[in-house]
Enzyme design. Sequence first.
Site, mmCIF file in Angstrom:
data_model
loop_
_atom_site.group_PDB
_atom_site.id
_atom_site.type_symbol
_atom_site.label_atom_id
_atom_site.label_comp_id
_atom_site.label_asym_id
_atom_site.label_seq_id
_atom_site.Cartn_x
_atom_site.Cartn_y
_atom_site.Cartn_z
ATOM 1 N N HIS A 192 16.296 8.317 -18.180
ATOM 2 C CA HIS A 192 16.251 9.043 -16.674
ATOM 3 C C HIS A 192 14.822 8.998 -16.238
ATOM 4 O O HIS A 192 13.894 9.385 -16.486
ATOM 5 C CB HIS A 192 16.564 10.581 -16.680
ATOM 6 C CG HIS A 192 17.966 10.954 -17.270
ATOM 7 N ND1 HIS A 192 19.123 10.898 -16.278
ATOM 8 C CD2 HIS A 192 18.396 11.193 -18.519
ATOM 9 C CE1 HIS A 192 20.100 11.331 -17.298
ATOM 10 N NE2 HIS A 192 19.726 11.194 -18.459
ATOM 11 N N ARG A 220 14.343 9.521 -12.624
ATOM 12 C CA ARG A 220 14.234 10.375 -11.521
ATOM 13 C C ARG A 220 13.787 9.568 -10.228
ATOM 14 O O ARG A 220 13.967 8.271 -10.352
ATOM 15 C CB ARG A 220 13.250 11.489 -11.649
ATOM 16 C CG ARG A 220 13.198 12.311 -12.984
ATOM 17 C CD ARG A 220 14.506 12.940 -13.238
ATOM 18 N NE ARG A 220 14.598 13.653 -14.387
ATOM 19 C CZ ARG A 220 15.756 14.402 -14.957
ATOM 20 N NH1 ARG A 220 16.987 13.715 -14.492
ATOM 21 N NH2 ARG A 220 15.704 14.919 -15.817
ATOM 22 N N ASP A 225 17.482 8.876 -23.742
ATOM 23 C CA ASP A 225 17.670 10.003 -22.856
ATOM 24 C C ASP A 225 16.529 10.662 -22.531
ATOM 25 O O ASP A 225 16.531 12.035 -22.436
ATOM 26 C CB ASP A 225 18.946 10.887 -23.284
ATOM 27 C CG ASP A 225 19.437 11.710 -22.626
ATOM 28 O OD1 ASP A 225 19.417 11.654 -21.352
ATOM 29 O OD2 ASP A 225 20.204 12.869 -22.879
ATOM 30 N N HIS A 227 11.235 16.873 -16.720
ATOM 31 C CA HIS A 227 11.168 18.011 -15.819
ATOM 32 C C HIS A 227 9.799 18.415 -15.966
ATOM 33 O O HIS A 227 9.173 18.568 -17.006
ATOM 34 C CB HIS A 227 12.271 19.237 -16.290
ATOM 35 C CG HIS A 227 13.427 18.697 -16.198
ATOM 36 N ND1 HIS A 227 14.065 18.674 -15.030
ATOM 37 C CD2 HIS A 227 14.446 18.251 -17.287
ATOM 38 C CE1 HIS A 227 15.514 18.416 -15.217
ATOM 39 N NE2 HIS A 227 15.935 18.184 -16.703
#
Length: 351
Positions: free
Chosen positions: A15, A17, A251, A255
């Site tokens: 990810h 983003r 993965d 955040h």
Amino acid sequence: MDTIILQNPIDMHIHLRQDSMLEAVLPYSARHFSALLAMPNLNPPLMDIEAILAYKKEIMRITQIDSEKNGLKGDHFVPLIALYIHDNLTIEMLKQAHLAGVKILKLYPKGATTNAENGVSDVLCPHLLTLLEKAQKLNMILSIHGESAGFSMDREKEFLEVFSELAKTFPKLTIIIEHLSDRHSLECIHKYENLYATITLHHMLLTLDDVIGGKLNPFMFCKPVVKTPADRDAILQAALSGDSKISFGSDSAPHTIQAKLEGAAGIFSAPILLEALCTLFAKHNKLENLPQFLSLNAQKIYDIKLPFTKQITLKKDSFSFGESIESKLGNIAVFMGKSSLDYRVHEIEIL
């Protein structure tokens, strides 16, 4: 072994983003990996070819800036981007994506994870089965976040019925169990010739006790959740063995620290992946199998042909990255960032 040379590491689930978060995290992967599969569950999701091409352009822009800053010249990085399957996806949209070079489809059951609200309502509905029949004819690949809506520890195991049905219905379609977290999934991928899996670093290391066994640790919370010691050990052994059915997918999911404290699911591991994987495989005397897990299996499963060789030399040396990186949105906690690892990246060459 004091020196390890890796060629073309590949991360088949990451990810990145978008916007300032993308700028902060992308360089850690683009420097150390030759190719990666970027997940499409952005906001808004990458649900058509126009969105995918715009995202790829932004990825390459940021990579170019970082490459010039770090002296990495020429082609050395290929971003693969999956098309987000949604209920309104059409055959024509699928064909357009294929013509533009997109060959991997990503299926999220609706609401299963971060930004999966636009996911598929019914995985085995006639419309989706028609799409997958076309995807099979186009020689595309189906990657699935395979979880039911049941009890969190049972979701992946319960979803194996769907994987089995899809594998039997579309025997020529390559299907991937993403971020495999349950030992029963290992049994399933060996039942069907066209079923494969990716495995993460954190599922090879953690159990639910790391999340809730002492004080609640939100920084170890991810989806699918880490499970039992038996699951962890089976997953670790599968990776260490170099099993041809399995490739590496981190993965890595960034955040901000504040978002993690508020319960966001995801573990950000990108800055330490090569060092941690070398340390782990060396600890278990399985370094000879790391190229299979980290590169060769993915090249075969996903039919990846790279026009260059990125050679990364790691040397035995104590390495500790640091507990976080900065972004414009706030600091991002790094998995194993405070750990002392046994290897350090010494040199990156483009051959």
